[in-house]
Design a protein around this motif. Sequence first.
Motif, mmCIF file in Angstrom:
data_model
loop_
_atom_site.group_PDB
_atom_site.id
_atom_site.type_symbol
_atom_site.label_atom_id
_atom_site.label_comp_id
_atom_site.label_asym_id
_atom_site.label_seq_id
_atom_site.Cartn_x
_atom_site.Cartn_y
_atom_site.Cartn_z
ATOM 1 N N GLY A 37 37.631 34.209 47.731
ATOM 2 C CA GLY A 37 37.729 33.851 46.323
ATOM 3 C C GLY A 37 38.937 34.505 45.675
ATOM 4 O O GLY A 37 39.366 34.102 44.607
ATOM 5 N N GLY A 38 39.469 35.552 46.324
ATOM 6 C CA GLY A 38 40.718 36.151 45.865
ATOM 7 C C GLY A 38 40.630 37.399 45.019
ATOM 8 O O GLY A 38 41.660 37.993 44.700
ATOM 9 N N ASP A 39 39.428 37.835 44.614
ATOM 10 C CA ASP A 39 39.332 39.046 43.803
ATOM 11 C C ASP A 39 39.813 40.264 44.597
ATOM 12 O O ASP A 39 39.650 40.334 45.816
ATOM 13 C CB ASP A 39 37.903 39.291 43.333
ATOM 14 C CG ASP A 39 37.475 38.333 42.227
ATOM 15 O OD1 ASP A 39 38.314 37.562 41.729
ATOM 16 O OD2 ASP A 39 36.284 38.364 41.870
ATOM 17 N N ILE B 130 44.124 43.661 53.081
ATOM 18 C CA ILE B 130 42.909 43.744 53.892
ATOM 19 C C ILE B 130 42.034 42.554 53.518
ATOM 20 O O ILE B 130 41.631 42.411 52.355
ATOM 21 C CB ILE B 130 42.139 45.060 53.654
ATOM 22 C CG1 ILE B 130 43.039 46.265 53.889
ATOM 23 C CG2 ILE B 130 40.902 45.113 54.552
ATOM 24 C CD1 ILE B 130 42.424 47.581 53.449
ATOM 25 N N GLU B 131 41.774 41.724 54.496
ATOM 26 C CA GLU B 131 40.971 40.519 54.266
ATOM 27 C C GLU B 131 39.520 40.790 54.659
ATOM 28 O O GLU B 131 39.110 40.536 55.781
ATOM 29 C CB GLU B 131 41.534 39.339 55.070
ATOM 30 C CG GLU B 131 42.961 38.974 54.724
ATOM 31 C CD GLU B 131 43.128 38.419 53.309
ATOM 32 O OE1 GLU B 131 42.144 37.935 52.718
ATOM 33 O OE2 GLU B 131 44.254 38.486 52.802
ATOM 34 N N GLY B 132 38.762 41.358 53.739
ATOM 35 C CA GLY B 132 37.348 41.598 53.954
ATOM 36 C C GLY B 132 37.031 42.910 54.647
ATOM 37 O O GLY B 132 37.900 43.585 55.179
ATOM 38 N N GLY C 109 32.583 59.250 43.211
ATOM 39 C CA GLY C 109 32.280 59.103 41.795
ATOM 40 C C GLY C 109 33.255 58.214 41.037
ATOM 41 O O GLY C 109 33.129 58.059 39.819
ATOM 42 N N GLN C 110 34.202 57.620 41.730
ATOM 43 C CA GLN C 110 35.204 56.801 41.056
ATOM 44 C C GLN C 110 34.653 55.414 40.727
ATOM 45 O O GLN C 110 33.993 54.796 41.544
ATOM 46 C CB GLN C 110 36.485 56.688 41.911
ATOM 47 C CG GLN C 110 36.393 55.792 43.142
ATOM 48 C CD GLN C 110 35.801 56.447 44.371
ATOM 49 O OE1 GLN C 110 34.920 57.292 44.278
ATOM 50 N NE2 GLN C 110 36.274 56.037 45.547
ATOM 51 N N PRO C 111 34.906 54.940 39.504
ATOM 52 C CA PRO C 111 34.508 53.575 39.156
ATOM 53 C C PRO C 111 35.315 52.570 39.975
ATOM 54 O O PRO C 111 36.510 52.781 40.232
ATOM 55 C CB PRO C 111 34.865 53.453 37.669
ATOM 56 C CG PRO C 111 35.027 54.857 37.183
ATOM 57 C CD PRO C 111 35.477 55.652 38.370
ATOM 58 N N LEU C 112 34.665 51.493 40.396
ATOM 59 C CA LEU C 112 35.316 50.416 41.139
ATOM 60 C C LEU C 112 35.161 49.124 40.363
ATOM 61 O O LEU C 112 34.168 48.935 39.668
ATOM 62 C CB LEU C 112 34.668 50.234 42.513
ATOM 63 C CG LEU C 112 34.620 51.427 43.455
ATOM 64 C CD1 LEU C 112 33.864 51.049 44.722
ATOM 65 C CD2 LEU C 112 36.013 51.914 43.785
ATOM 66 N N ARG C 113 36.136 48.231 40.523
ATOM 67 C CA ARG C 113 36.038 46.902 39.918
ATOM 68 C C ARG C 113 36.679 45.880 40.831
ATOM 69 O O ARG C 113 37.726 46.123 41.425
ATOM 70 C CB ARG C 113 36.780 46.848 38.583
ATOM 71 C CG ARG C 113 36.093 47.599 37.501
ATOM 72 C CD ARG C 113 36.381 47.045 36.130
ATOM 73 N NE ARG C 113 35.653 47.857 35.173
ATOM 74 C CZ ARG C 113 36.167 48.338 34.071
ATOM 75 N NH1 ARG C 113 37.409 48.078 33.748
ATOM 76 N NH2 ARG C 113 35.436 49.061 33.266
ATOM 77 N N TRP C 114 36.038 44.724 40.919
ATOM 78 C CA TRP C 114 36.644 43.548 41.541
ATOM 79 C C TRP C 114 37.289 42.763 40.406
ATOM 80 O O TRP C 114 36.618 42.437 39.412
ATOM 81 C CB TRP C 114 35.583 42.681 42.217
ATOM 82 C CG TRP C 114 35.034 43.267 43.481
ATOM 83 C CD1 TRP C 114 33.828 43.873 43.639
ATOM 84 C CD2 TRP C 114 35.653 43.280 44.769
ATOM 85 N NE1 TRP C 114 33.656 44.261 44.955
ATOM 86 C CE2 TRP C 114 34.765 43.908 45.663
ATOM 87 C CE3 TRP C 114 36.884 42.822 45.258
ATOM 88 C CZ2 TRP C 114 35.057 44.095 47.010
ATOM 89 C CZ3 TRP C 114 37.176 43.004 46.599
ATOM 90 C CH2 TRP C 114 36.273 43.635 47.459
ATOM 91 N N VAL C 115 38.571 42.487 40.525
ATOM 92 C CA VAL C 115 39.281 41.775 39.461
ATOM 93 C C VAL C 115 40.117 40.637 40.048
ATOM 94 O O VAL C 115 40.537 40.697 41.206
ATOM 95 C CB VAL C 115 40.187 42.718 38.635
ATOM 96 C CG1 VAL C 115 39.363 43.799 37.954
ATOM 97 C CG2 VAL C 115 41.269 43.345 39.489
ATOM 98 N N THR C 116 40.362 39.645 39.228
ATOM 99 C CA THR C 116 41.247 38.567 39.660
ATOM 100 C C THR C 116 42.680 39.085 39.646
ATOM 101 O O THR C 116 43.001 40.022 38.893
ATOM 102 C CB THR C 116 41.156 37.351 38.717
ATOM 103 O OG1 THR C 116 41.618 37.741 37.421
ATOM 104 C CG2 THR C 116 39.737 36.803 38.642
ATOM 105 N N ALA D 48 45.236 37.823 38.233
ATOM 106 C CA ALA D 48 45.765 37.689 36.875
ATOM 107 C C ALA D 48 45.296 38.817 35.958
ATOM 108 O O ALA D 48 46.021 39.240 35.053
ATOM 109 C CB ALA D 48 45.377 36.335 36.289
ATOM 110 N N ALA D 49 44.080 39.341 36.185
ATOM 111 C CA ALA D 49 43.526 40.403 35.336
ATOM 112 C C ALA D 49 44.175 41.762 35.597
ATOM 113 O O ALA D 49 44.033 42.672 34.773
ATOM 114 C CB ALA D 49 42.021 40.498 35.540
#
Length: 145
Positions: free
Chosen positions: A20-22, A94-96, A106-113, A115-116
């Motif tokens: 999906g690209g995130d 890295i593809e998957g 303890g670090q916050p993680l986010r999946w983002v597009t 563009a974001a």
Amino acid sequence: MPSTAAKTIEVAVGVLRRPGGDILIAKRAASAHQGGLWEFPGGKREDGEDILTALVREFDEELGVEIDHQACRSMMKIHHDYGDKAVCLNVWWIEGCKGEPEGREGQPLRWVTPAALASYAFPEANRAIVDGILQAAVSDSGTAS
């Protein structure tokens, strides 16, 4: 201004992309160099360790996921001097991975597009990585469904 750092720190950096690209990003601890900024996961190469082995180790330690060497593709190498610290970032696509990433330190993680990414603050050395991701996203958009 030349660096006052004794030597360049070699760092393995992973741009983890899921279907999906995130892209996965992590927030640096406030007490760390460039603290409070977002980054792509990875860490310092240890003595006697090749850069890809360092990447695999760091993803296991920091995120609790397993990545396969075959899933990694060299993206770029960035040399950056912050004045107080000089770094050489060895950046890999890295593809998957096996497992779901979690912030083990303890670090916050986010999946983002892709563009974001422009709405997040990154260390100066990461700007070329963001640009590379955006260029790849534009190239991929011609083939995406």
